[in-house]
Design a protein around this motif. Structure first.
Motif, PDB file in Angstrom:
ATOM      1  N   GLU A   1      -6.972   2.735  -1.377  1.00 30.63           N
ATOM      2  CA  GLU A   1      -5.756   2.394  -2.121  1.00 30.63           C
ATOM      3  C   GLU A   1      -4.582   2.190  -1.166  1.00 30.63           C
ATOM      4  O   GLU A   1      -3.774   1.275  -1.343  1.00 30.63           O
ATOM      5  CB  GLU A   1      -5.426   3.505  -3.116  1.00 30.63           C
ATOM      6  CG  GLU A   1      -6.354   3.603  -4.299  1.00 30.63           C
ATOM      7  CD  GLU A   1      -5.893   4.681  -5.258  1.00 30.63           C
ATOM      8  OE1 GLU A   1      -5.435   4.347  -6.366  1.00 30.63           O
ATOM      9  OE2 GLU A   1      -5.979   5.871  -4.899  1.00 30.63           O
TER      10      GLU A   1
ATOM     11  N   GLU B   1      -4.753  -1.095   0.686  1.00 29.32           N
ATOM     12  CA  GLU B   1      -4.301  -2.178  -0.193  1.00 29.32           C
ATOM     13  C   GLU B   1      -2.778  -2.224  -0.249  1.00 29.32           C
ATOM     14  O   GLU B   1      -2.168  -3.296  -0.216  1.00 29.32           O
ATOM     15  CB  GLU B   1      -4.882  -1.979  -1.593  1.00 29.32           C
ATOM     16  CG  GLU B   1      -4.571  -3.099  -2.558  1.00 29.32           C
ATOM     17  CD  GLU B   1      -5.216  -2.907  -3.921  1.00 29.32           C
ATOM     18  OE1 GLU B   1      -4.925  -3.712  -4.824  1.00 29.32           O
ATOM     19  OE2 GLU B   1      -6.003  -1.958  -4.085  1.00 29.32           O
ATOM     20  N   PHE B   2      -2.144  -1.043  -0.310  1.00 27.27           N
ATOM     21  CA  PHE B   2      -0.686  -0.959  -0.368  1.00 27.27           C
ATOM     22  C   PHE B   2      -0.053  -1.515   0.912  1.00 27.27           C
ATOM     23  O   PHE B   2       0.857  -2.358   0.853  1.00 27.27           O
ATOM     24  CB  PHE B   2      -0.251   0.492  -0.583  1.00 27.27           C
ATOM     25  CG  PHE B   2       1.239   0.697  -0.514  1.00 27.27           C
ATOM     26  CD1 PHE B   2       2.026   0.564  -1.642  1.00 27.27           C
ATOM     27  CD2 PHE B   2       1.870   1.020   0.696  1.00 27.27           C
ATOM     28  CE1 PHE B   2       3.407   0.748  -1.586  1.00 27.27           C
ATOM     29  CE2 PHE B   2       3.242   1.191   0.769  1.00 27.27           C
ATOM     30  CZ  PHE B   2       4.007   1.053  -0.374  1.00 27.27           C
TER      31      PHE B   2
ATOM     32  N   GLU C   1      -1.268  -3.450   3.200  1.00 30.27           N
ATOM     33  CA  GLU C   1      -1.529  -4.879   3.405  1.00 30.27           C
ATOM     34  C   GLU C   1      -0.597  -5.707   2.518  1.00 30.27           C
ATOM     35  O   GLU C   1      -0.099  -6.755   2.927  1.00 30.27           O
ATOM     36  CB  GLU C   1      -2.993  -5.200   3.104  1.00 30.27           C
ATOM     37  CG  GLU C   1      -3.973  -4.680   4.150  1.00 30.27           C
ATOM     38  CD  GLU C   1      -3.853  -5.402   5.491  1.00 30.27           C
ATOM     39  OE1 GLU C   1      -3.143  -6.417   5.578  1.00 30.27           O
ATOM     40  OE2 GLU C   1      -4.466  -4.919   6.473  1.00 30.27           O
ATOM     41  N   HIS C   2      -0.357  -5.217   1.298  1.00 29.88           N
ATOM     42  CA  HIS C   2       0.533  -5.934   0.373  1.00 29.88           C
ATOM     43  C   HIS C   2       1.973  -5.947   0.892  1.00 29.88           C
ATOM     44  O   HIS C   2       2.682  -6.956   0.756  1.00 29.88           O
ATOM     45  CB  HIS C   2       0.484  -5.279  -1.006  1.00 29.88           C
ATOM     46  CG  HIS C   2       1.308  -5.984  -2.036  1.00 29.88           C
ATOM     47  ND1 HIS C   2       0.906  -7.165  -2.627  1.00 29.88           N
ATOM     48  CD2 HIS C   2       2.521  -5.690  -2.567  1.00 29.88           C
ATOM     49  CE1 HIS C   2       1.825  -7.560  -3.495  1.00 29.88           C
ATOM     50  NE2 HIS C   2       2.829  -6.684  -3.469  1.00 29.88           N
ATOM     51  N   TYR C   3       2.396  -4.825   1.501  1.00 30.05           N
ATOM     52  CA  TYR C   3       3.778  -4.718   1.980  1.00 30.05           C
ATOM     53  C   TYR C   3       3.864  -4.830   3.500  1.00 30.05           C
ATOM     54  O   TYR C   3       4.782  -4.294   4.121  1.00 30.05           O
ATOM     55  CB  TYR C   3       4.382  -3.386   1.516  1.00 30.05           C
ATOM     56  CG  TYR C   3       4.615  -3.346   0.021  1.00 30.05           C
ATOM     57  CD1 TYR C   3       5.684  -4.022  -0.555  1.00 30.05           C
ATOM     58  CD2 TYR C   3       3.755  -2.628  -0.814  1.00 30.05           C
ATOM     59  CE1 TYR C   3       5.902  -3.990  -1.922  1.00 30.05           C
ATOM     60  CE2 TYR C   3       3.952  -2.589  -2.182  1.00 30.05           C
ATOM     61  CZ  TYR C   3       5.027  -3.279  -2.728  1.00 30.05           C
ATOM     62  OH  TYR C   3       5.229  -3.251  -4.093  1.00 30.05           O
ATOM     63  N   LYS C   4       2.946  -5.545   4.085  1.00 29.55           N
ATOM     64  CA  LYS C   4       2.871  -5.652   5.546  1.00 29.55           C
ATOM     65  C   LYS C   4       4.174  -6.166   6.150  1.00 29.55           C
ATOM     66  O   LYS C   4       4.579  -5.744   7.241  1.00 29.55           O
ATOM     67  CB  LYS C   4       1.708  -6.570   5.942  1.00 29.55           C
ATOM     68  CG  LYS C   4       1.252  -6.413   7.368  1.00 29.55           C
ATOM     69  CD  LYS C   4      -0.090  -7.097   7.579  1.00 29.55           C
ATOM     70  CE  LYS C   4      -0.646  -6.799   8.964  1.00 29.55           C
ATOM     71  NZ  LYS C   4      -2.025  -7.336   9.145  1.00 29.55           N
TER      72      LYS C   4
END
Length: 222
Positions: free
Chosen positions: A196, A199-200, A202-205
């Protein structure tokens, strides 16, 4: 369930895709529970290692641990204002085999190679202990902490499994204890949390300035 294995049990340099430590995953858990702007910002600050001023309670906890370590090491303790809490905590830790012991391992997962690392306050032959100071203790305060699953998993994969992980907690008057027994279920819950979190981040990279969490600085050093 995934088979968890270390790809560098003896500390050999390997490619790291992500590098996580307990307090950053704890911050992610708090964000998941609150899901608001304040905890989001706090999580990003933790990831980016933004320095923040320690609270009075945090400073008190740091000083208490420093006092206990001085007692255990037999150093200069003349400046310590001994309390019953100091005596009780030191008595429980007197037989530890290591203080402030850094441990790490890299595991292979379906999202890549994940480095888990951190510092164990007090290590025993088959037990690890983390000392906590808090002005407001409630039962099972640290049940959602990722310290016990992370450190237990690291020790297991390095061939030195723990029989238990303890949080030794003081409110500076009384001393409390929480004990957690390592289990496969504990480890797999940790892995799902890691997925999880991957995923977080990578989304807010684009919001992440400290790239160590992606293993970049670690790989350069290797």
């Amino acid at each position: 369930m995934e088979i968890l294995e270390a790809i560098n049990p003896n500390g050999e340099p390997v490619k790291v895709d992500y590098a996580f430590y307990p307090s950053v995953l704890d911050a992610f858990i708090r964000y998941k529970k609150a899901d608001d702007d304040e905890t989001f910002d706090s999580l990003l600050n933790r990831i980016n290692k933004v320095k923040t001023e320690q609270t009075e309670d945090q400073l008190r906890g740091v000083q208490f641990e420093s006092d206990v370590n001085a007692i255990l090491k037999g150093g200069d303790v003349s400046s310590i204002n001994y309390t019953e809490a100091h005596k009780q905590v030191a008595a429980r830790l007197i037989n530890c085999t290591g203080l402030q012991e850094y441990i790490e391992v890299v595991i292979r997962t379906r999202v890549g190679n994940v480095k888990l690392y951190g510092i164990v306050d007090y290590m025993f032959d088959e037990m690890a202990v983390d000392l906590k100071g808090t002005s407001n203790y409630k039962l099972n305060k640290y049940k959602d902490s990722t310290q016990h699953p992370i450190y237990s998993l690291i020790c297991k994969l390095k061939g030195k499994p723990l029989k238990q992980f303890k949080y030794l907690v003081t409110d500076y008057e009384k001393v409390f204890q929480e004990t957690y027994i390592p289990s496969d279920n504990m480890f797999h819950k940790l892995i799902y949390l890691i997925y999880e979190f991957v995923e977080f981040i990578e989304h807010y990279k684009a919001n992440i300035t400290d790239k160590k969490i992606f293993g970049l600085e670690i790989n350069k050093a290797a």
